[in-house]
Design a protein around this motif. Structure first.
Motif, PDB file in Angstrom:
ATOM      1  N   GLU A   2       0.836  -1.192   0.000  1.00 52.16           N
ATOM      2  CA  GLU A   2       0.000   0.000   0.000  1.00 52.16           C
ATOM      3  C   GLU A   2       0.880   1.255   0.000  1.00 52.16           C
ATOM      4  N   GLY A   3       2.164   1.081   0.058  1.00 50.13           N
ATOM      5  CA  GLY A   3       3.078   2.205   0.001  1.00 50.13           C
ATOM      6  C   GLY A   3       3.014   3.113   1.217  1.00 50.13           C
ATOM      7  N   PHE A   4       2.890   2.513   2.381  1.00 51.84           N
ATOM      8  CA  PHE A   4       2.908   3.337   3.591  1.00 51.84           C
ATOM      9  C   PHE A   4       4.267   4.009   3.731  1.00 51.84           C
ATOM     10  N   ASP A   7       4.832   4.044   9.695  1.00 53.48           N
ATOM     11  CA  ASP A   7       3.815   3.435  10.522  1.00 53.48           C
ATOM     12  C   ASP A   7       3.934   4.042  11.904  1.00 53.48           C
ATOM     13  N   ASP A 288      -1.141   4.698   9.014  1.00 57.85           N
ATOM     14  CA  ASP A 288      -0.733   3.577   9.864  1.00 57.85           C
ATOM     15  C   ASP A 288      -1.690   2.413   9.654  1.00 57.85           C
ATOM     16  N   PRO A 292      -4.633   4.817   5.570  1.00 53.25           N
ATOM     17  CA  PRO A 292      -3.820   5.909   5.068  1.00 53.25           C
ATOM     18  C   PRO A 292      -4.357   7.267   5.557  1.00 53.25           C
TER      19      PRO A 292
END
Lengths: 317, 806
Positions: A2-4, A7, A288, A292
């Motif tokens: 998801e390309g966080f 976190d 986190d 998003p």
């Protein structure tokens, strides 16, 4: 996937993504380091211990944030000053138009208080959404607001209620408004040698509307987003309105613009849309596990919308 | 007979045998906090071990310096790979035919990998020492996406395999490739697709999650240097295998190793494998000569010891216009992390994933699985499922829904049309299994009738129309899952672990007074074996379950068995128990004949003893027979009443079930509420209905967690995210839906008591039911497939992508 970017969970909120790269090549821990335990019997004694050890000492109230931090060795105070033995830090009373809640009052005691249920029912509603009963028996109002954790529910509520914190230090007491207290995650106006000893809340008029709306993944979780609303009505129009947001920035947020937009309106669809947009505009949530940033901002807006609707329904006038 | 003589019903009830809702005898100690778990064990002089772990997902280690740590009073030793090399234990074999580092040997392959083992007088000192062990890392490029593992320029994760073109399961085609596993008829399947009226194709991913027993993995190892005997108490689902492996690795003779699994606080597949903690504790006790305890914390458990799933399945179905399926094609990309530590029977690199044809009569099918390495923790265990069966069930159940959507058919009707028919059993599947028994249509119809399925569909349609008109922001989904499990590993012709055939065993001894001690090769971790095994014996030999003691987990006393996982205990050990009990009953019959002075052929069994045919007054109870067995056995007969049975099952068992989930979804927040969840299970003969219900409740709760948010995530740097219960979704009673359970009974024809196993069915069947409900809710907005997990923000995202937010 998801390309966080980062976190910011409970574990790393205060320390950023590098927490797993802590010094010494250690990425986790459950055992605290050594510390000296103090249990003073008075505020003066507690302040004196804090003053003599400076940054090396930390006051301990319910411990639900500090003890896990110590187990993870993210906090390593050499002196732990347990406030649990100070009788003066307990109790809820009313004087004129102000209710004073002393710092070591537990969330369970907030829920059980008839005075609060009658005069400040939003405190009970919010307290019931904090963690679980076991934690609420130990967790305190003072600890919850003083720690500066943006995930905590009480700070935004206190901003919504325009509460004042009483800070006691070696030179005596000083008052700081909840709306001025928070600087960044875990950074507040509280000095290392000071203790937050009480919270003073102006009692809203009888018949006020209120709601605390909290979206969370499960019992015990911090909010994905939450909104506190207190409003009064007069002749079908909103007379006063106060909105604050939980866990959508690195501090609690008092939504001044959104509050102003609602005050004086009939809470028509256009006003609600404007207020929601104004509330969303001040959010700066982290991406986190709760979702998003974009999602959490939108959820803040939805919580505001739902809290306004419920508060309005409850308000007389 | 006078009034005091118990009736047949009373005698039967007194046994508390099979079919009785007998209360769990284990709970007497568990509910009082009197269980004895590994961490309760305190041996004189015991010390503690704990790991220095890697903060990096992929790095070279250039230096490990323990000088400062060793200066701390109370620190006894700091072990590194170099020390382990001295005893040839720096690496260990995995169950999947790979090798795995015990302690980082020159590099690390995933975050939190074990780098050094600190041994100290207590846990506080051990952790103080960990802070000051100096490790120098040189970062390497990180690979976390399995779809990039076999890129030509992908980083080399396993230099130890350089030049090895042949793996444990055939040729390797890339430096990060582990195996390709192919089953089925490729040409026949291709033909079915070329002739199909309709085909579907979808990438269906089953994300990485983790079993979460309340008790983490732990052990106490104690070497007696005088006798040369090693004792290991540990959280072992398969204690006998652990002993054999420990003997092979350590070269200590097997009879001098005592492996004991005491009470275990949940396993769910997490406690099948051998972990570095066990090896290091054993080496440390050998080095120090004092007992060493190792207890994993929650973050270590979630981030290192054996994840589950991470299967990326591309499913294709060929069908006729009327919905008849004609072919199935599945390709799986399996992410195994840094080492292939998958806990499957040794010859099955993708477990029993070839059960992926499910409950449907596919004339042709083909399956290929590619296993690859990434910079993630190793594993691939069966988290409350038989090996890779939950992945297979999810794949086919999602794919059938997608096919129904494409055909414009109701998904229940499509399933009914394609079920294997009752008269087709035993049924030979296109991917090589022989389904022993089933009656799918009856189960499905019962579920649909009980739930009012057609009415729910009508309600859903009305709600969709209201949503389109802007009258509501809530939509409704109905999730169907009709799963077929394959459990009871397994027949020695297919199944072994490191060469040991996957039989199981039971030993039963009837004492002179008619009470019983029995021991099995399995090991309960919460399944309630002490309760249910006694029920099987009670029914078979007519001694009350209350008089039967069940003991498992001590390798010195229990007969050799392969342990408890993959729902194998009842299908395998349960059969051994019944057969051992029957040996006892056979001997008892001869003793009774002698006592009654008749031929044994003149006797018949009657609940709790033998009686003379046609003269029920002339009878001997098992209690009387037991006394005679020790007091006055027939001339020439050995005294005693004892039997052992080792059971090699002729086939697997195939439990099945129909699960339905009705869900309401708030489109604006993505919050999904389960309105109803109905689970019909057919596990054959039911030994204890209350325990079955408990098993189903627990498994459904795990399925709910997995489908709706339970995930081990990694960022691009290989940082493991959310490896604590703050983020890893473990639902409480508040979030958990209400479960409605139901059953049909189709006994297994080859199992001595007809039982099939049930512990894992709810996880296997539950996940697709939840996911199908979410997917079903969004179909009318044009969605075909939404990937799991379905936590609120992802549902919200799906709604947004479909334009549902206006």
């Amino acid at each position: 996937m998801e390309g966080f970017e980062r976190d910011e969970t409970f574990l790393h909120r205060a320390f950023g993504p590098e927490i797993f790269r802590a010094e010494g090549g250690r990425s986790k821990d459950v055992i605290p380091g050594e510390f000296t335990y103090h249990r003073p019997a008075s505020v003066a004694e507690a302040v004196a211990i804090l003053a003599s050890h400076g940054d090396e000492a930390r006051p301990l109230s319910g411990g639900h944030s500090l003890i896990p931090m110590m187990k993870l060795r993210m906090a390593a105070p050499e002196h732990l000053v347990d406030l649990g033995g100070i009788a003066d830090l307990k109790g809820i009373d009313e004087d004129g138009g102000t209710i004073t809640i002393r710092a070591m009052t537990t969330q369970h005691e907030l829920i059980a208080s008839d005075l609060l249920a009658g005069k400040l029912p939003i405190i009970r509603e919010t307290s019931l959404l904090i963690a679980d009963p076991q934690i609420r028996y130990v967790g305190t109002l003072g600890g919850n607001v003083a720690n500066g954790d943006p995930g905590n529910d009480m700070p935004a509520l206190m901003q919504c209620l325009n509460a004042t914190y009483v800070l006691t230090g070696p030179d005596g007491e000083r008052d700081v408004a909840a709306r001025d207290f928070y600087e960044a995650a875990y950074f507040t106006a509280l000095a290392p040698e000071e203790i937050l000893t009480a919270v003073k809340i102006p009692v809203p008029p009888a018949g006020h509307g209120f709601a605390y709306e909290k979206l969370k993944r499960k019992v015990g979780d911090y909010a994905t987003a939450a909104a506190a609303v207190v409003l009064t009505k007069s002749g079908g129009t909103v007379a006063t309105c106060s909105i604050a947001l939980t866990n959508v920035a690195d501090t609690p947020l008092f939504a001044a613009d959104a509050s102003d937009i609602v005050a004086g309106s009939t809470l028509d669809d256009d006003t609600i849309k404007l207020a929601v947009a104004a509330a969303e505009a001040i959010t700066e949530p982290a991406s986190d596990g709760r979702g998003p940033a974009e999602y959490r901002t939108k959820m803040a807006g939805i919580m505001v919308r739902r809290a306004l609707a419920r508060a309005s329904e409850r308000a007389n006038g | 007979m006078n009034d005091m003589t118990p009736t047949r019903e009373q005698r039967e009830a007194a046994l508390e045998g099979m079919g009785c809702k007998r209360k769990r005898v284990e709970d007497i100690r568990f509910t009082q906090g009197k269980g004895q778990y590994v961490d309760d064990l305190k041996l004189p002089g015991m010390v503690f071990g704990d790991f220095v772990r890697s903060p990096y997902a992929h790095a070279k280690i250039t230096k490990i310096d323990a000088t400062e740590a060793l200066k701390i009073p109370g620190v006894i030793a700091v072990l590194t790979a170099e020390d382990l090399k001295g005893v040839n234990l720096a690496w260990m074999p995995t169950l999947a035919g790979d090798v795995q580092m015990v302690l980082a040997d020159g590099k690390v392959l995933y975050q939190n990998q074990e780098v050094a083992f600190v041994v100290a007088e207590n846990r506080y000192i051990a952790d103080d020492a960990i802070q000051v062990v100096e490790v120098e890392y040189e970062e390497l490029p990180v690979l976390t996406d399995p779809f990039k593992s076999m890129d030509p320029d992908a980083p080399v994760l396993r230099p130890d395999l350089e030049g090895k073109t042949e793996g444990a399961h055939g040729p390797r085609k890339h430096h990060n490739h582990i195996f390709t596993w192919e089953v089925g008829d490729k040409d026949e399947t291709a033909k079915a697709f070329s002739e199909a009226d309709v085909t579907i194709k979808e990438l269906i991913s089953y994300h990485r999650t983790h079993p979460s027993p309340l008790e983490t993995c732990q052990c106490v190892a104690s070497m007696d240097k005088v006798t040369g005997e090693l004792s290991v108490w540990g959280t072992f689902q398969a204690p006998h295998v652990i002993r054999t492996v420990a003997s092979l690795l350590s070269t200590i003779p097997e009879h001098k190793i005592h492996v004991i699994a005491p009470d275990i606080g949940g396993g769910f597949g997490n406690k099948v494998g051998a972990y570095p903690g066990y090896i290091c504790a054993i080496v440390a006790t050998i080095v120090t000569g004092v007992p060493v305890k190792w207890v994993e914390d929650r973050m270590e458990n979630l981030s290192t010891t054996s994840f589950a799933r991470d299967y990326h399945m591309t499913a294709e179905i060929a069908a006729k216009n009327d919905g008849t399926v004609t072919g199935l094609k599945v390709h799986v990309l399996a992410d195994h992390g840094g080492f292939d530590a998958c806990a499957d029977p040794s010859k099955w690199p993708a477990g029993f994933f070839n059960i992926v044809t499910g409950s449907y009569d596919f004339p042709a099918a083909h399956l290929a699985v590619d296993g690859v390495y990434t910079n993630k923790a190793p594993g691939g265990v069966a988290y409350r499922c038989s090996f890779r069966v939950t992945e297979a069930a999810y794949c086919i159940e999602r794919a059938m829904d997608i096919l129904a959507q494409k055909l414009g058919m109701d998904p229940a009707d499509l399933r009914m049309k394609n079920f294997v028919k009752p008269e087709q059993f035993p049924y030979q599947s296109a991917l090589g299994w022989e389904y022993d028994s089933g009656d799918y249509h009856t189960a499905m119809q019962k579920a649909m009738d009980t739930l009012g399925y057609r009415e729910l569909r009508a309600e859903q349609k009305a709600k969709q129309e209201a949503f389109q008109r802007g009258e509501t922001r809530e939509i409704m989904g109905i999730g169907i899952s009709f799963f077929t499990e394959i459990v009871g590993a397994g027949p020695s012709k297919n199944c072994d672990i490191l060469g040991v055939a996957m039989f199981d065993s039971a030993e039963i001894r009837v004492h002179p007074t008619g009470s019983v001690i029995s021991r099995m090769g399995t090991k309960s971790q919460g399944q309630g074996h002490e309760t249910t095994w006694a029920q099987i014996i009670a029914t078979e030999i007519g001694i009350p379950a209350a008089d039967i003691m069940v003991e498992e987990g001590n390798t010195d006393t229990a007969p050799y068995g392969l342990g408890t996982y993959g729902s194998r205990s009842t299908p395998v050990a349960g059969a051994a128990i019944a057969l051992a009990a029957r040996k006892i009953r056979n001997k008892a019959q001869m003793i009774a004949a002698h006592m009654l002075e008749v031929s044994e052929y003149d006797l018949e069994w009657d609940i709790d003893g033998f009686q003379v045919k046609g003269n029920p007054q002339a009878r001997k109870s098992m209690k009387e027979i037991a006394w005679a067995a020790y007091h006055a056995p027939p001339p020439g007969m050995e005294p005693g009443l004892e039997a052992v049975s080792y059971y090699d099952p002729p086939n697997m068992t195939y439990p099945f079930g129909a699960y339905f989930c009705v869900m309401d979804i708030d489109v604006d927040t993505g919050v999904a509420k389960t309105r109803r969840f109905y689970a019909l299970d057919d596990c054959g003969t039911r030994i204890n209905p209350m325990i079955i219900e408990g098993q189903v409740h627990g498994g459904l709760t795990e399925a709910f967690a997995i489908a709706m948010g339970q995930e081990i995530r990694y960022d691009e740097m290989g940082n493991v995210l959310g490896a604590s219960f703050m983020d890893f979704f473990l639902p409480t009673a508040v979030e958990t839906p209400h479960w409605e359970t139901d059953y049909t009974v189709t006994p297994s024809p080859h199992h001595p008591i007809g039982a099939k196993g049930v512990g894992e069915s709810p996880n296997v069947g539950g996940v697709p039911a939840f996911s199908n409900a979410v997917n079903d809710a969004f179909q009318f907005l044009g969605s075909t497939h939404i990937q799991m997990p379905h936590d609120a923000w992802r549902i919200w995202q799906a709604a947004k992508d479909l334009g549902a937010h206006g």
